[in-house]
Scaffold this motif. Structure first.
Motif, short mmCIF file in Angstrom:
data_model
loop_
_atom_site.label_atom_id
_atom_site.label_comp_id
_atom_site.label_asym_id
_atom_site.label_seq_id
_atom_site.Cartn_x
_atom_site.Cartn_y
_atom_site.Cartn_z
N LEU A 1 0.85 -1.18 0.00
CA LEU A 1 0.00 0.00 0.00
C LEU A 1 0.89 1.23 0.00
CD1 LEU A 1 -2.60 -1.04 2.72
CD2 LEU A 1 -2.67 -1.45 0.27
N VAL A 2 0.70 2.10 -0.98
CA VAL A 2 1.48 3.33 -1.09
C VAL A 2 0.58 4.48 -0.68
CG1 VAL A 2 2.82 4.82 -2.61
CG2 VAL A 2 2.82 2.34 -2.99
N VAL A 3 0.98 5.18 0.37
CA VAL A 3 0.22 6.33 0.86
C VAL A 3 0.96 7.60 0.41
CG1 VAL A 3 -0.76 5.07 2.81
CG2 VAL A 3 1.38 6.31 3.11
N PRO A 4 0.27 8.73 0.37
CA PRO A 4 0.93 9.97 -0.04
C PRO A 4 2.18 10.25 0.80
CG PRO A 4 -1.43 10.31 0.12
CD PRO A 4 -1.15 8.95 0.69
N GLU A 5 3.19 10.85 0.17
CA GLU A 5 4.47 11.05 0.86
C GLU A 5 4.39 11.99 2.06
OE1 GLU A 5 7.54 12.95 -1.54
OE2 GLU A 5 5.97 13.63 -2.89
N ASN A 6 3.32 12.78 2.15
CA ASN A 6 3.17 13.67 3.30
C ASN A 6 2.40 13.02 4.45
OD1 ASN A 6 0.67 13.67 2.09
ND2 ASN A 6 0.37 15.88 2.25
N THR A 7 2.08 11.73 4.34
CA THR A 7 1.38 11.01 5.40
C THR A 7 2.28 10.88 6.62
OG1 THR A 7 0.18 9.73 3.74
CG2 THR A 7 0.19 8.85 5.98
N GLU A 8 1.75 11.21 7.77
CA GLU A 8 2.54 11.12 8.99
C GLU A 8 2.56 9.69 9.51
OE1 GLU A 8 1.89 14.09 11.87
OE2 GLU A 8 1.66 15.68 10.37
N GLN A 9 3.58 9.39 10.29
CA GLN A 9 3.75 8.04 10.84
C GLN A 9 2.52 7.60 11.61
OE1 GLN A 9 6.30 6.03 10.24
NE2 GLN A 9 5.51 4.39 11.52
N GLU A 10 1.93 8.51 12.38
CA GLU A 10 0.74 8.16 13.16
C GLU A 10 -0.41 7.71 12.26
OE1 GLU A 10 -2.33 10.08 16.44
OE2 GLU A 10 -0.76 11.33 15.59
N GLY A 11 -0.59 8.37 11.14
CA GLY A 11 -1.64 7.97 10.20
C GLY A 11 -1.39 6.60 9.61
N MET A 12 -0.13 6.30 9.34
CA MET A 12 0.21 4.97 8.81
C MET A 12 -0.05 3.90 9.86
SD MET A 12 3.65 6.04 6.74
CE MET A 12 4.03 4.41 6.13
N GLU A 13 0.26 4.21 11.12
CA GLU A 13 0.01 3.25 12.20
C GLU A 13 -1.48 3.02 12.40
OE1 GLU A 13 2.18 4.83 15.51
OE2 GLU A 13 4.13 4.41 14.56
N LEU A 14 -2.27 4.09 12.30
CA LEU A 14 -3.73 3.94 12.42
C LEU A 14 -4.29 3.09 11.28
CD1 LEU A 14 -4.73 7.56 13.53
CD2 LEU A 14 -4.85 5.46 14.91
N LEU A 15 -3.78 3.28 10.08
CA LEU A 15 -4.21 2.47 8.94
C LEU A 15 -3.87 1.00 9.19
CD1 LEU A 15 -5.29 2.03 6.08
CD2 LEU A 15 -3.02 2.70 5.22
N ALA A 16 -2.67 0.73 9.67
CA ALA A 16 -2.26 -0.64 9.95
C ALA A 16 -3.15 -1.27 11.02
CB ALA A 16 -0.80 -0.68 10.39
#
Length: 68
Positions: free
Chosen positions: A18-33
């Motif tokens: 899954l490729v998220v926008p490059e400005n996605t913060e780490q917290e957002g990636m963790e919430l997605l996971a």
């Protein structure tokens, strides 16, 4: 508030990248996971910040990546 017109269904499967926008913060990636783990227990995905591009074997060799 969520803009419901922007909501899209994703068909994520085990092993997806899954490729998220490059400005996605780490917290957002963790919430997605966490959300994916809740919705699809045992499903393994890799989440990375974009942009991504696919390399051929020659390009990977130039970067020092070799197939076994």
């Amino acid at each position: 508030m969520i803009d419901l017109d922007q909501v899209r269904r994703l068909n994520i499967q085990d092993g997806d990248l899954l490729v998220v926008p490059e400005n996605t913060e780490q917290e957002g990636m963790e919430l997605l996971a966490e959300a994916l783990h809740f919705l699809m227990p045992g499903c393994r995905v890799i989440i990375v910040r974009g942009p991504m591009k696919q390399l051929d074997v020659g390009d990977m060799n130039k970067l020092g990546w070799y197939r076994a």
